[in-house]
Design a protein around this motif. Structure first.
Motif, PDB file in Angstrom:
ATOM      1  N   GLY A 172      -7.628  -3.339  -1.930  1.00 42.76           N
ATOM      2  CA  GLY A 172      -6.514  -2.364  -2.249  1.00 42.76           C
ATOM      3  C   GLY A 172      -6.026  -1.679  -0.819  1.00 42.76           C
ATOM      4  O   GLY A 172      -6.788  -2.714  -0.318  1.00 42.76           O
ATOM      5  N   GLU A 173      -4.860  -1.072  -1.672  1.00 48.17           N
ATOM      6  CA  GLU A 173      -4.251  -0.617   0.123  1.00 48.17           C
ATOM      7  C   GLU A 173      -4.332   0.571   0.411  1.00 48.17           C
ATOM      8  O   GLU A 173      -3.417   1.114  -0.714  1.00 48.17           O
ATOM      9  N   THR A 174      -4.602   1.614   1.351  1.00 46.69           N
ATOM     10  CA  THR A 174      -3.573   2.765   1.566  1.00 46.69           C
ATOM     11  C   THR A 174      -3.581   2.979   3.080  1.00 46.69           C
ATOM     12  O   THR A 174      -4.305   2.814   4.315  1.00 46.69           O
ATOM     13  N   THR A 175      -2.148   3.673   3.647  1.00 40.66           N
ATOM     14  CA  THR A 175      -1.872   3.764   5.124  1.00 40.66           C
ATOM     15  C   THR A 175      -1.978   5.198   5.218  1.00 40.66           C
ATOM     16  O   THR A 175      -2.114   6.225   4.707  1.00 40.66           O
ATOM     17  N   ILE A 176      -3.320   5.224   5.867  1.00 42.23           N
ATOM     18  CA  ILE A 176      -4.113   6.152   6.638  1.00 42.23           C
ATOM     19  C   ILE A 176      -3.092   7.617   7.589  1.00 42.23           C
ATOM     20  O   ILE A 176      -3.977   7.597   8.767  1.00 42.23           O
ATOM     21  N   VAL A 177      -1.722   6.219   8.095  1.00 41.51           N
ATOM     22  CA  VAL A 177      -1.187   6.636   9.110  1.00 41.51           C
ATOM     23  C   VAL A 177      -2.052   7.160  10.595  1.00 41.51           C
ATOM     24  O   VAL A 177      -2.212   5.969  11.293  1.00 41.51           O
ATOM     25  N   GLY A 178      -3.137   7.955  10.975  1.00 37.10           N
ATOM     26  CA  GLY A 178      -3.790   8.408  11.880  1.00 37.10           C
ATOM     27  C   GLY A 178      -2.298   8.472  13.753  1.00 37.10           C
ATOM     28  O   GLY A 178      -1.715   8.599  13.100  1.00 37.10           O
ATOM     29  N   PRO A 179      -3.322   8.621  14.664  1.00 39.49           N
ATOM     30  CA  PRO A 179      -2.841   8.822  15.455  1.00 39.49           C
ATOM     31  C   PRO A 179      -1.120   8.378  15.928  1.00 39.49           C
ATOM     32  O   PRO A 179      -1.930   7.354  15.802  1.00 39.49           O
ATOM     33  N   GLU A 180      -0.584   8.622  16.443  1.00 41.86           N
ATOM     34  CA  GLU A 180       0.355   7.981  16.392  1.00 41.86           C
ATOM     35  C   GLU A 180      -0.185   7.384  18.003  1.00 41.86           C
ATOM     36  O   GLU A 180       0.834   5.991  18.478  1.00 41.86           O
ATOM     37  N   SER A 239     -10.231   6.548  -1.573  1.00 36.68           N
ATOM     38  CA  SER A 239      -9.473   5.674  -0.329  1.00 36.68           C
ATOM     39  C   SER A 239      -7.441   6.548  -0.353  1.00 36.68           C
ATOM     40  O   SER A 239      -6.911   5.832  -1.694  1.00 36.68           O
ATOM     41  N   ALA A 240      -7.295   7.514  -0.386  1.00 33.42           N
ATOM     42  CA  ALA A 240      -5.997   8.636  -0.357  1.00 33.42           C
ATOM     43  C   ALA A 240      -5.000   8.571   0.835  1.00 33.42           C
ATOM     44  O   ALA A 240      -4.822   9.755   0.991  1.00 33.42           O
ATOM     45  N   ASN A 241      -5.312   7.738   1.598  1.00 33.10           N
ATOM     46  CA  ASN A 241      -4.139   8.149   3.009  1.00 33.10           C
ATOM     47  C   ASN A 241      -4.432   9.021   4.121  1.00 33.10           C
ATOM     48  O   ASN A 241      -3.389   9.611   4.865  1.00 33.10           O
ATOM     49  N   ILE A 242      -6.376   9.031   3.677  1.00 33.05           N
ATOM     50  CA  ILE A 242      -6.884   9.789   5.076  1.00 33.05           C
ATOM     51  C   ILE A 242      -7.977   9.425   5.314  1.00 33.05           C
ATOM     52  O   ILE A 242      -8.580   8.830   4.357  1.00 33.05           O
ATOM     53  N   TYR A 253     -10.919   8.965  14.834  1.00 34.71           N
ATOM     54  CA  TYR A 253      -9.438   8.286  15.138  1.00 34.71           C
ATOM     55  C   TYR A 253      -8.987   8.546  13.665  1.00 34.71           C
ATOM     56  O   TYR A 253      -7.375   8.762  13.993  1.00 34.71           O
ATOM     57  N   GLY A 254      -9.228   9.524  12.725  1.00 36.04           N
ATOM     58  CA  GLY A 254      -8.684   9.969  11.973  1.00 36.04           C
ATOM     59  C   GLY A 254      -7.064  10.681  12.184  1.00 36.04           C
ATOM     60  O   GLY A 254      -5.934  11.079  11.881  1.00 36.04           O
ATOM     61  N   GLY A 255      -7.290  11.767  13.056  1.00 34.91           N
ATOM     62  CA  GLY A 255      -6.010  12.586  13.774  1.00 34.91           C
ATOM     63  C   GLY A 255      -6.288  13.729  12.574  1.00 34.91           C
ATOM     64  O   GLY A 255      -4.825  14.236  12.194  1.00 34.91           O
ATOM     65  N   VAL A 256      -7.275  14.121  11.168  1.00 32.23           N
ATOM     66  CA  VAL A 256      -7.145  15.180  10.150  1.00 32.23           C
ATOM     67  C   VAL A 256      -7.892  16.135  10.564  1.00 32.23           C
ATOM     68  O   VAL A 256      -9.447  16.040  11.478  1.00 32.23           O
ATOM     69  N   GLU A 257      -7.747  16.813  10.044  1.00 31.80           N
ATOM     70  CA  GLU A 257      -8.850  18.058   9.705  1.00 31.80           C
ATOM     71  C   GLU A 257      -9.701  17.853   9.383  1.00 31.80           C
ATOM     72  O   GLU A 257     -10.807  18.921   9.500  1.00 31.80           O
ATOM     73  N   LYS A 258      -9.730  16.785   7.969  1.00 29.59           N
ATOM     74  CA  LYS A 258     -10.944  16.990   6.817  1.00 29.59           C
ATOM     75  C   LYS A 258     -10.040  15.328   6.486  1.00 29.59           C
ATOM     76  O   LYS A 258      -9.187  15.650   6.040  1.00 29.59           O
ATOM     77  N   PRO A 259     -11.483  14.796   6.170  1.00 33.94           N
ATOM     78  CA  PRO A 259     -10.896  13.703   5.787  1.00 33.94           C
ATOM     79  C   PRO A 259     -10.500  13.729   4.436  1.00 33.94           C
ATOM     80  O   PRO A 259     -11.193  12.350   3.090  1.00 33.94           O
ATOM     81  N   PHE A 260     -10.689  15.023   3.165  1.00 36.58           N
ATOM     82  CA  PHE A 260      -9.420  14.511   1.871  1.00 36.58           C
ATOM     83  C   PHE A 260      -8.438  16.214   2.009  1.00 36.58           C
ATOM     84  O   PHE A 260      -8.497  16.884   2.649  1.00 36.58           O
TER      85      PHE A 260
END
Length: 537
Positions: free
Chosen positions: A129-137, A223-226, A268-275
């Motif tokens: 399966g796959e989900t884009t998690i984007v991350g820092p440019e 996994s849902a894009n984060i 590496y994720g560049g997010v405030e929280k992982p959900f």
């Protein structure tokens, strides 16, 4: 007068669900950029039948054509060509905007696999399966050879286990470079399922960083894009793997000082929280007694469900729009329904959800509703979305022959409305309509439009059409599982008798017949809804 006009305009705006206006979600300046897929994973001890499950929604304007790519053998000098641009093609032979970016050594032989936009299942019951998690440019290096879909393809061609697939992908990234945004692929085999997250190393480095964490056998994950992988216990290689540069690259990129506790999603994720809402909702649904807090800094990577999870449960989760919860986008879309006696005199009234209210409003609909009354619709990213290209829920079962042990329950268009079609790992052909993508334009020969037309029409008055459409979805779901059990027994006997060709032909015919039945029923719904709504409602 003004309010009456605006209310009429609101109804018209909701009816514009005929169009594919919602959410390309593919541009960096889009506020929902990257919110384009959902993958739910279930370990074998958490399922009702002992199967391993991974899944995927391909949300966005990605190609909807799919094929079975046959197993092949190659000589020592053969090379494997690596491309970019295959996600938006209209057919398998459409080479517009497809670019050859490199070649690698070919394997001596490859396995057959189901070639979706993000390739998903091979003949040995390896599924992805796959989900884009984007991350820092700043981590992206588009000079890297591999996009995620090409890594999935090679893994399915060459591997039989999730662990081998992760190791192969790691080697390819290290040698040839990763050229995509942050991605997560959820890799499962007959025994276990892993979550693999990958990022680039920035524009000055051809390579990439990655970490993989196994979902415990008695757990469910999402996994849902984060990015969601946290602490890495690399001494426990039964549950963790990572690239050999995972810590050094973080220091070089100044994303980690080497002193603070290392969490992969944080570094590496560049997010405030992982959900966000989907992760919270799915994990809370399967483990309600944990009383998970949406405002928490972090949720568990996976949870032990309080009840064993069936494949039906996962399918149901992919239809989820949070109906009946505080996240329901239809909860404020109400009208007054008057009650009459035999003399047509008003004897009372109820406040009910408006017939045209549905959980997939476009941005224009939301804006209009909130103009009429602020806060009417608060956007929530539902699991089921109207801009879905396709989705699948894949079961992997080690007690059955590979040909029928692996099955992808596949659907086109909105997973909250469409039926699921069983495609087995041993299949060698697909229905003709699967050869054509319907995302660039309307094509009567593209399978997705056999479902999309009825689905869009149903949303014109969803509160009146939903019960019928969901009954049909449930019918085909039950039929697929019940008939599938009989088919699987028959195929197993054929394989045991050495009649593999006959077994594959039967699998192909079964998928064709099942597809035809669903298409016919959705055509009947389309005609019915045109008759019902064609002159207004």
């Amino acid at each position: 007068m003004k309010k009456t006009f605006l209310l009429a305009l609101m109804s018209f705006s909701i009816a514009l669900q005929f169009t594919h206006a919602q959410g390309v979600l593919e541009q960096k300046n889009d506020p929902f950029f990257g919110e384009s897929c959902t993958s739910i994973m279930v370990g074998k001890k958490a399922t009702t039948d002992g199967s391993v499950i991974t899944s995927h929604t391909c949300d966005g304007r990605y190609r909807t054509w799919l094929t079975i790519e046959n197993a092949q053998k190659f000589d020592k000098k053969a090379t494997h060509k690596v491309y970019k641009g295959t996600l938006k093609t209209e057919t398998a032979w459409d080479q517009r905007n497809v670019k050859l970016v490199g070649e690698i050594d070919e394997a001596k032989s490859t396995f057959a696999y189901l070639n979706t936009a993000y390739p998903c299942l091979n003949e040995k019951q390896l599924a992805i399966g796959e989900t884009t998690i984007v991350g820092p440019e700043e981590l992206v290096n588009d000079k890297g050879m591999f996009l995620i879909e090409e890594l999935e393809r090679i893994a399915l061609q060459r591997c039989t286990t999730a662990r081998d697939a992760i190791k192969l992908i790691g080697k390819l990234i290290k040698k040839h470079g990763y050229g995509d945004w942050g991605e997560c692929i959820t890799i499962a085999d007959k025994k276990e399922v892993w979550q693999l997250e990958i990022f680039g190393e920035g524009p000055d480095k051809i390579g990439g960083v990655w970490a993989a964490q196994r979902i415990p056998d008695d757990h469910v994950g999402i996994s849902a894009n984060i990015s969601r992988i946290g602490k890495l216990d690399l001494k426990n290689d039964d549950y963790f793997m990572a690239s050999d540069n995972v810590f050094d690259a973080a220091k070089r990129l100044k994303r980690w000082d080497g002193k603070k506790e290392f969490k992969f999603w944080e570094v590496y994720g560049g997010v405030e929280k992982p959900f966000n809402i989907r992760e919270f909702f799915v994990l809370s649904h399967f483990a309600p007694s944990l009383n998970l807090d949406y405002d928490a800094k972090e949720l568990p990577f996976s949870v032990k469900p309080e009840k064993k999870i069936s494949v039906n449960d996962v399918m149901a989760m992919y239809r989820e729009t949070y109906e009946g919860t505080k996240y329901d986008m239809t909860q404020n879309l109400k009208v007054i329904k008057k009650k009459y006696n035999d003399k047509k005199e008003v004897i009372g009234q109820d406040t009910v959800i408006a017939p045209n209210a549905h959980p997939w409003p476009t941005g224009n609909t939301r804006n209009l509703s909130n103009f009429l009354k602020e806060g009417t619709i608060e956007y929530q990213r539902t699991v089921a979305v109207s801009w879905c290209s396709y989705s699948f829920v894949t079961q992997l079962r080690d007690w059955l022959p590979d040909e029928v042990g692996g099955v992808a329950w596949f659907s086109f268009d909105n997973p909250g409305q469409s039926p699921r079609i069983p495609i087995y790992a041993g299949s060698t052909e697909l229905p003709e309509a699967f050869n054509y993508c319907g995302q660039k334009r309307f094509r009567a020969d593209a399978a997705i439009w056999a479902y999309r037309k009825a689905n869009k029409l149903a949303t014109v008055a969803w509160q009146t059409t939903r019960e019928e459409m969901m009954a049909d979805v449930a019918h085909f779901e039950s039929k697929g599982l019940e008939d599938g059990a009989v088919l699987e027994n028959k195929i197993s006997k054929l394989i045991e008798a050495g009649q593999k060709d006959e077994a594959r032909q039967l699998l192909n015919q079964y998928t064709r017949d099942f597809t035809g039945a669903t298409m016919l029923r959705w055509k009947e719904l389309e005609n019915k809804y045109w008759g019902k709504f064609g002159l207004g409602f």
